[in-house]
Design a protein around this motif. Structure first.
Motif, mmCIF file in Angstrom:
data_model
loop_
_atom_site.group_PDB
_atom_site.id
_atom_site.type_symbol
_atom_site.label_atom_id
_atom_site.label_comp_id
_atom_site.label_asym_id
_atom_site.label_seq_id
_atom_site.Cartn_x
_atom_site.Cartn_y
_atom_site.Cartn_z
ATOM 1 N N SER A 169 0.826 -1.199 0.000
ATOM 2 C CA SER A 169 0.000 0.000 0.000
ATOM 3 C C SER A 169 0.865 1.255 0.000
ATOM 4 N N GLY A 170 0.587 2.149 -0.936
ATOM 5 C CA GLY A 170 1.311 3.410 -1.010
ATOM 6 C C GLY A 170 2.568 3.378 -1.863
ATOM 7 N N ASP A 171 2.975 2.221 -2.335
ATOM 8 C CA ASP A 171 4.175 2.099 -3.173
ATOM 9 C C ASP A 171 3.731 1.805 -4.603
ATOM 10 N N GLY A 172 3.453 2.881 -5.348
ATOM 11 C CA GLY A 172 2.904 2.761 -6.697
ATOM 12 C C GLY A 172 3.719 1.906 -7.640
ATOM 13 N N ASN A 173 5.045 2.050 -7.616
ATOM 14 C CA ASN A 173 5.893 1.243 -8.499
ATOM 15 C C ASN A 173 5.777 -0.232 -8.172
ATOM 16 N N ALA A 174 5.822 -0.565 -6.896
ATOM 17 C CA ALA A 174 5.711 -1.964 -6.481
ATOM 18 C C ALA A 174 4.341 -2.522 -6.848
ATOM 19 N N ILE A 175 3.306 -1.723 -6.649
ATOM 20 C CA ILE A 175 1.954 -2.189 -6.956
ATOM 21 C C ILE A 175 1.812 -2.495 -8.439
ATOM 22 N N THR A 176 2.358 -1.634 -9.286
ATOM 23 C CA THR A 176 2.308 -1.878 -10.734
ATOM 24 C C THR A 176 3.035 -3.166 -11.087
ATOM 25 N N THR A 177 4.224 -3.363 -10.527
ATOM 26 C CA THR A 177 5.009 -4.570 -10.800
ATOM 27 C C THR A 177 4.289 -5.815 -10.294
ATOM 28 N N ILE A 178 3.783 -5.762 -9.079
ATOM 29 C CA ILE A 178 3.105 -6.910 -8.481
ATOM 30 C C ILE A 178 1.825 -7.231 -9.241
ATOM 31 N N ASN A 179 1.082 -6.209 -9.646
ATOM 32 C CA ASN A 179 -0.118 -6.455 -10.457
ATOM 33 C C ASN A 179 0.229 -7.206 -11.732
ATOM 34 N N GLY A 180 1.307 -6.786 -12.394
ATOM 35 C CA GLY A 180 1.745 -7.468 -13.611
ATOM 36 C C GLY A 180 2.156 -8.902 -13.335
ATOM 37 N N LEU A 181 2.878 -9.099 -12.256
ATOM 38 C CA LEU A 181 3.313 -10.442 -11.880
ATOM 39 C C LEU A 181 2.104 -11.334 -11.616
ATOM 40 N N ILE A 182 1.139 -10.835 -10.877
ATOM 41 C CA ILE A 182 -0.050 -11.628 -10.571
ATOM 42 C C ILE A 182 -0.851 -11.903 -11.837
ATOM 43 N N ASP A 183 -0.957 -10.911 -12.726
ATOM 44 C CA ASP A 183 -1.686 -11.121 -13.978
ATOM 45 C C ASP A 183 -1.056 -12.227 -14.817
ATOM 46 N N GLU A 184 0.264 -12.405 -14.709
ATOM 47 C CA GLU A 184 0.938 -13.489 -15.425
ATOM 48 C C GLU A 184 0.483 -14.857 -14.917
ATOM 49 N N CYS A 185 -0.044 -14.899 -13.711
ATOM 50 C CA CYS A 185 -0.490 -16.152 -13.100
ATOM 51 C C CYS A 185 -2.004 -16.353 -13.223
ATOM 52 N N ALA A 186 -2.685 -15.458 -13.897
ATOM 53 C CA ALA A 186 -4.155 -15.417 -13.892
ATOM 54 C C ALA A 186 -4.829 -16.655 -14.478
ATOM 55 N N THR A 187 -4.175 -17.355 -15.375
ATOM 56 C CA THR A 187 -4.840 -18.472 -16.050
ATOM 57 C C THR A 187 -4.490 -19.833 -15.448
ATOM 58 N N LEU A 188 -3.902 -19.831 -14.280
ATOM 59 C CA LEU A 188 -3.497 -21.092 -13.662
ATOM 60 C C LEU A 188 -4.690 -21.960 -13.306
ATOM 61 N N ASN A 189 -4.446 -23.247 -13.370
ATOM 62 C CA ASN A 189 -5.424 -24.211 -12.885
ATOM 63 C C ASN A 189 -4.662 -25.421 -12.364
ATOM 64 N N GLY A 190 -5.361 -26.389 -11.906
ATOM 65 C CA GLY A 190 -4.755 -27.613 -11.410
ATOM 66 C C GLY A 190 -5.793 -28.707 -11.393
ATOM 67 N N SER A 191 -5.334 -29.939 -11.325
ATOM 68 C CA SER A 191 -6.274 -31.062 -11.326
ATOM 69 C C SER A 191 -7.035 -31.154 -10.010
ATOM 70 N N ASP A 192 -6.487 -30.550 -8.964
ATOM 71 C CA ASP A 192 -7.156 -30.482 -7.666
ATOM 72 C C ASP A 192 -6.625 -29.266 -6.913
ATOM 73 N N ARG A 193 -7.143 -29.006 -5.737
ATOM 74 C CA ARG A 193 -6.779 -27.830 -4.946
ATOM 75 C C ARG A 193 -5.299 -27.810 -4.603
ATOM 76 N N CYS A 194 -4.719 -28.978 -4.379
ATOM 77 C CA CYS A 194 -3.312 -29.056 -3.980
ATOM 78 C C CYS A 194 -2.387 -28.729 -5.146
ATOM 79 N N GLU A 195 -2.704 -29.261 -6.315
ATOM 80 C CA GLU A 195 -1.908 -28.942 -7.492
ATOM 81 C C GLU A 195 -2.059 -27.469 -7.855
ATOM 82 N N LEU A 196 -3.254 -26.930 -7.711
ATOM 83 C CA LEU A 196 -3.470 -25.511 -7.987
ATOM 84 C C LEU A 196 -2.617 -24.653 -7.060
ATOM 85 N N ALA A 197 -2.584 -24.975 -5.783
ATOM 86 C CA ALA A 197 -1.761 -24.211 -4.833
ATOM 87 C C ALA A 197 -0.292 -24.274 -5.225
ATOM 88 N N HIS A 198 0.174 -25.453 -5.608
ATOM 89 C CA HIS A 198 1.556 -25.618 -6.065
ATOM 90 C C HIS A 198 1.816 -24.713 -7.268
#
Length: 142
Positions: free
Chosen positions: A93-122
């Motif tokens: 919170s309050g660190d605009g540069n970090a928030i932009t970077t982290i948002n991009g990083l998380i968006d790269e993970c947006a399409t993840l799935n797994g065969s079950d909850r445990c694989e998804l967490a991994h």
């Protein structure tokens, strides 16, 4: 206890309604104990999660799944990208540069799935760690 606090910051920023570090630690310790019991995990399994290492056993995968479910990152067997952002971005919170970077990083993970909850967490943790390395972020900050 210090490593527990680092994990709280990385994963548990969602618990931001707690007013002090002590109550955050107490809340997180409750989550740790509940998940450890639910998943029949060992102290060594918990250490892997606390150190943000990619789980290397089914128990560790499921232990991390329990954490994510408790935090709302995994809901009904699927990843909630909005909850993941809430959990991680609250720390920045309050660190605009970090928030932009982290948002991009998380968006790269947006399409993840797994065969079950445990694989998804991994898969979530592996993606976050890979993204952290790619963007020069300490994985323990996530």
């Amino acid at each position: 206890m210090k490593t527990l606090y680092l994990l709280i910051l990385g994963i548990g920023a969602l618990i931001s309604n707690c007013s002090s570090n002590t109550s955050i630690e107490e809340t997180f310790m409750s989550i740790v104990n509940d998940c450890k019991e639910k998943e029949s995990a060992s102290d060594a399994d918990v250490d892997v999660v606390i150190n943000h290492e990619v789980p290397n056993s089914p128990t560790q995968n499921c232990l991390f799944a329990c954490f994510y479910e408790t935090l709302g990152v995994i809901q009904d067997g699927k990843m909630s990208i909005d909850s993941l952002k809430t959990v991680i971005l609250a720390k920045f919170s309050g660190d605009g540069n970090a928030i932009t970077t982290i948002n991009g990083l998380i968006d790269e993970c947006a399409t993840l799935n797994g065969s079950d909850r445990c694989e998804l967490a991994h898969n979530i943790l592996e993606c976050l760690n890979n993204g952290a390395n790619k963007h020069g972020i300490n994985k323990k900050q996530l």
